[in-house]
Motif scaffolding. Structure first.
Motif, PDB file in Angstrom:
ATOM      1  N   SER A 281      -3.286   6.560  -6.993  1.00 25.54           N
ATOM      2  CA  SER A 281      -3.952   6.408  -5.708  1.00 25.54           C
ATOM      3  C   SER A 281      -5.450   6.288  -5.970  1.00 25.54           C
ATOM      4  CB  SER A 281      -3.679   7.601  -4.791  1.00 25.54           C
ATOM      5  OG  SER A 281      -4.315   7.418  -3.554  1.00 25.54           O
ATOM      6  N   LYS A 282      -6.084   5.296  -5.328  1.00 26.89           N
ATOM      7  CA  LYS A 282      -7.514   5.060  -5.551  1.00 26.89           C
ATOM      8  C   LYS A 282      -8.351   6.265  -5.139  1.00 26.89           C
ATOM      9  CE  LYS A 282      -6.884   0.127  -4.640  1.00 26.89           C
ATOM     10  NZ  LYS A 282      -7.202  -0.993  -3.714  1.00 26.89           N
TER      11      LYS A 282
ATOM     12  N   THR B 164      10.106  -3.884  -3.568  1.00 25.95           N
ATOM     13  CA  THR B 164       9.080  -2.887  -3.874  1.00 25.95           C
ATOM     14  C   THR B 164       9.670  -1.725  -4.657  1.00 25.95           C
ATOM     15  OG1 THR B 164       7.404  -1.418  -2.944  1.00 25.95           O
ATOM     16  CG2 THR B 164       9.441  -1.668  -1.691  1.00 25.95           C
TER      17      THR B 164
ATOM     18  N   GLU C 132       7.743   1.017  -4.843  1.00 26.26           N
ATOM     19  CA  GLU C 132       6.948   2.140  -4.335  1.00 26.26           C
ATOM     20  C   GLU C 132       7.815   3.102  -3.525  1.00 26.26           C
ATOM     21  OE1 GLU C 132       2.553   0.455  -3.504  1.00 26.26           O
ATOM     22  OE2 GLU C 132       4.160  -0.534  -2.390  1.00 26.26           O
TER      23      GLU C 132
ATOM     24  N   TRP D 175       3.298  10.478  -1.821  1.00 24.31           N
ATOM     25  CA  TRP D 175       3.637   9.351  -2.687  1.00 24.31           C
ATOM     26  C   TRP D 175       4.022   9.860  -4.079  1.00 24.31           C
ATOM     27  CZ3 TRP D 175      -1.287  10.874  -1.504  1.00 24.31           C
ATOM     28  CH2 TRP D 175      -2.157  11.119  -2.563  1.00 24.31           C
TER      29      TRP D 175
ATOM     30  N   THR E  33      -5.689   5.217   2.658  1.00 28.18           N
ATOM     31  CA  THR E  33      -5.326   4.395   1.494  1.00 28.18           C
ATOM     32  C   THR E  33      -3.885   3.939   1.567  1.00 28.18           C
ATOM     33  OG1 THR E  33      -6.947   5.501   0.068  1.00 28.18           O
ATOM     34  CG2 THR E  33      -5.098   4.406  -1.022  1.00 28.18           C
ATOM     35  N   TRP E  34      -2.985   4.854   1.913  1.00 27.04           N
ATOM     36  CA  TRP E  34      -1.567   4.499   1.936  1.00 27.04           C
ATOM     37  C   TRP E  34      -1.179   3.747   3.206  1.00 27.04           C
ATOM     38  CZ3 TRP E  34       1.221   4.155  -2.189  1.00 27.04           C
ATOM     39  CH2 TRP E  34       0.806   4.852  -3.334  1.00 27.04           C
TER      40      TRP E  34
ATOM     41  N   GLN F  40      -1.853   0.233   2.257  1.00 28.82           N
ATOM     42  CA  GLN F  40      -0.773  -0.255   1.383  1.00 28.82           C
ATOM     43  C   GLN F  40       0.474  -0.584   2.214  1.00 28.82           C
ATOM     44  OE1 GLN F  40      -0.970  -1.085  -1.660  1.00 28.82           O
ATOM     45  NE2 GLN F  40       1.199  -1.508  -2.061  1.00 28.82           N
TER      46      GLN F  40
ATOM     47  N   SER G  74       0.156  -3.871   4.120  1.00 32.35           N
ATOM     48  CA  SER G  74       0.363  -5.060   3.275  1.00 32.35           C
ATOM     49  C   SER G  74       1.847  -5.324   3.046  1.00 32.35           C
ATOM     50  CB  SER G  74      -0.355  -4.889   1.945  1.00 32.35           C
ATOM     51  OG  SER G  74       0.264  -3.865   1.151  1.00 32.35           O
ATOM     52  N   LEU G  75       2.652  -4.264   3.018  1.00 27.63           N
ATOM     53  CA  LEU G  75       4.101  -4.423   2.851  1.00 27.63           C
ATOM     54  C   LEU G  75       4.755  -5.027   4.096  1.00 27.63           C
ATOM     55  CD1 LEU G  75       5.333  -1.154   1.073  1.00 27.63           C
ATOM     56  CD2 LEU G  75       5.408  -3.484   0.164  1.00 27.63           C
TER      57      LEU G  75
END
Length: 499
Positions: free
Chosen positions: A265-266, A443, A445, A457, A489-490, A493, A496-497
């Motif tokens: 995670s960034k 995915t 993830e 996560w 952040t998530w 993400q 985008s999915l």
């Protein structure tokens, strides 16, 4: 394929004792192929001649006589004597001379010496289970086997079936060993397998627990099979042979996952990452030490020398456990101080309760991303709670689908996931259809987001694995965070999915 908790735990403990120096990496159920075949057997069946026939055989054994003479000597009417004579002639126990006198044969003398009992070949039929992987008959009850249609319908993982048996593989001693009283056959009476048609072999499956072990300093897995808590040596050899040849012997969802994905995670700083790694490593060490303590305490009927070794191993493990618990507590204290208690690690068994908590507490949006979907985790309880969340106005988003378009298990993964999602769709009323978004995507993830409350996560497959010992086991780790920066952040993400 539900396994009792103590059965899975016992199999794991025994695997460690059988394979010293190995760690259990995963424990999962498989459907082991079994061909149920119908054999035609030659059986020497016992027959006993009638009382009248036995008396006649005794009389003609001393002196050949005509039927009417035998009737006078026995005081029996002619039809009784005629019937008994026909019985003896038909069984070749007596022969009739041209002058109509009956005389005993050699076979008749043998029957007479055996108290009127004889044996003759006849055809019998018996169903037997054949293991195509070990090429052996199985000493199991065929009534408890699963049908191949049920395995497909439920999306269960099945090992490759292998070749059907050949007639030469049905050894008479194995057939005799398998013979049961309910079959009506005595093992000693079976003389040969007279006939077998390969087309009559029907594929079934039995449930076997497989343990995947990794040796210290090695990345080559070792596989062992267990059933009813017992180690299956022949099956384990066949299983390892399959794995070494490149055949898939474990479900994709129990295979290699991104073990460090809980760090990816960034928003996680390098300092936080090092603390998390220390917590994870110390937790694994605590678990390993606890396993050693439990195994040595459970030993029975050991020699004095073995008990001394067990005591030493326990002492070392207890010291290691105490040291690692102290280190873990210190690192957890540092992480709490650094993040204000809003960030922590989640162990395998903590995931399922956290998933249900997320569904129950969501107020506006719930995002669930899991590589695979299965009925074990996506069960009636979870489906019911998801419907209740939608009734509260929650937008539910589900992303899944790794290995549903390509790969050896694509059809199984796709069918299993679609079947469960169809069950959920049937629970959702038409007025709530727009509150459920399902996206199938390749995915790997695994994460969940509950509103702006928290996100999790890591390597845990939320919708295909429960994280207990009742349906299999593997160690998984995730990061739990209530920090806005992690949630944002998530969420990005997830967007985008689903875009």
């Amino acid at each position: 394929m539900i396994k009792p908790r103590d059965e899975i735990a016992t199999a794991m403990a025994r695997a460690k004792r059988i394979f010293p120096g190995y760690e259990v990496d995963a424990c999962y159920p498989v459907c082991w192929p079994v061909y149920v075949v119908r054999l035609t057997l030659t059986v020497m069946a016992e027959h006993e001649i009638s009382t009248v026939a036995r008396y006649i055989l005794r009389l003609v054994g001393s002196d050949p006589r005509r039927p009417e003479e035998l009737g006078r000597l026995l005081g029996l009417p002619g039809n009784f004597v005629a019937g008994a004579a026909a019985e003896l002639l038909g069984g070749e126990l007596a022969a009739q001379r041209p002058d109509l006198r009956l005389e005993i044969t050699g076979k008749g003398r043998d029957v007479l010496s055996n108290g009127g009992r004889s044996w003759s070949p006849q055809r019998e039929y018996m169903q037997v289970p054949f293991d195509p992987l070990t090429r052996q008959l199985l000493d199991i009850d065929t009534k408890g086997l699963l049908y191949s249609d049920d395995v497909q319908k439920d999306g269960l993982f099945a090992l490759p079936a292998g070749d059907k048996p050949r007639l030469s593989e049905f050894h008479i001693e194995a057939i005799r060993h398998y013979a049961r009283a309910e079959e009506g056959l005595k093992p000693e009476e079976i003389t040969e397998v007279a006939e077998f048609h390969r087309r009559d072999a029907r594929l079934h499956y039995r449930e076997v627990t497989v343990i995947r072990l990794i040796a210290s300093g090695s990345d080559r897995p070792t596989f062992a099979g267990f059933r009813n808590r017992e180690y299956l040596e022949e099956e384990s050899i066949a299983l390892q042979r399959l794995a070494d040849s490149g055949v898939t012997v474990m479900p994709e969802e129990y295979g290699e996952s991104s073990r460090e994905s809980w760090l990816l995670s960034k928003s996680v700083t390098p300092h936080e990452g090092s603390i998390l790694s220390a917590i994870r490593d110390s937790s694994l060490a605590v678990s390993a030490a606890a396993d050693v303590i439990a195994e040595t305490q459970a030993s029975h009927d050991e020699t004095q020398e073995t008990e001394k070794r067990n005591q030493l191993a326990r002492s070392l493990a207890e010291a290691e456990k105490a040291e690692m618990e102290s280190l873990r507590a210190e690192k957890e204290r540092q992480l709490k101080e650094l993040t204000g208690g809003a960030f922590r690690l989640i162990k395998t068994e903590e995931h399922r309760p956290l998933l249900l908590q997320a569904v129950d507490s969501a107020q506006s949006e719930l995002t669930l991303v899991s590589a695979w979907i299965g009925r074990d985790a996506f069960d009636a309880e979870l489906q019911r709670k998801l419907v209740q969340a939608m009734e509260r106005g929650v937008q539910v988003r589900i992303a899944w689908g790794l290995g549903t378009e390509r790969g050896p298990e694509a059809e199984r993964n796709r069918t299993r996931g679609n079947n469960v999602l169809n069950e959920l769709n049937r629970r959702v009323s038409s007025r709530m259809r727009d509150r459920l978004i399902v996206k199938r995507t390749e995915t790997h993830e695994k994460f969940i987001i509950c509103d702006d409350q928290f996100c999790v996560w890591g390597s845990f497959n939320w919708l295909s694995y429960r994280g207990g010992l009742d349906r299999g086991y593997r160690r998984e780790t995730s990061s739990y965070s209530e920090r806005p920066v992690d949630i944002a952040t998530w969420k990005a993400q997830a967007d985008s999915l689903f875009s």
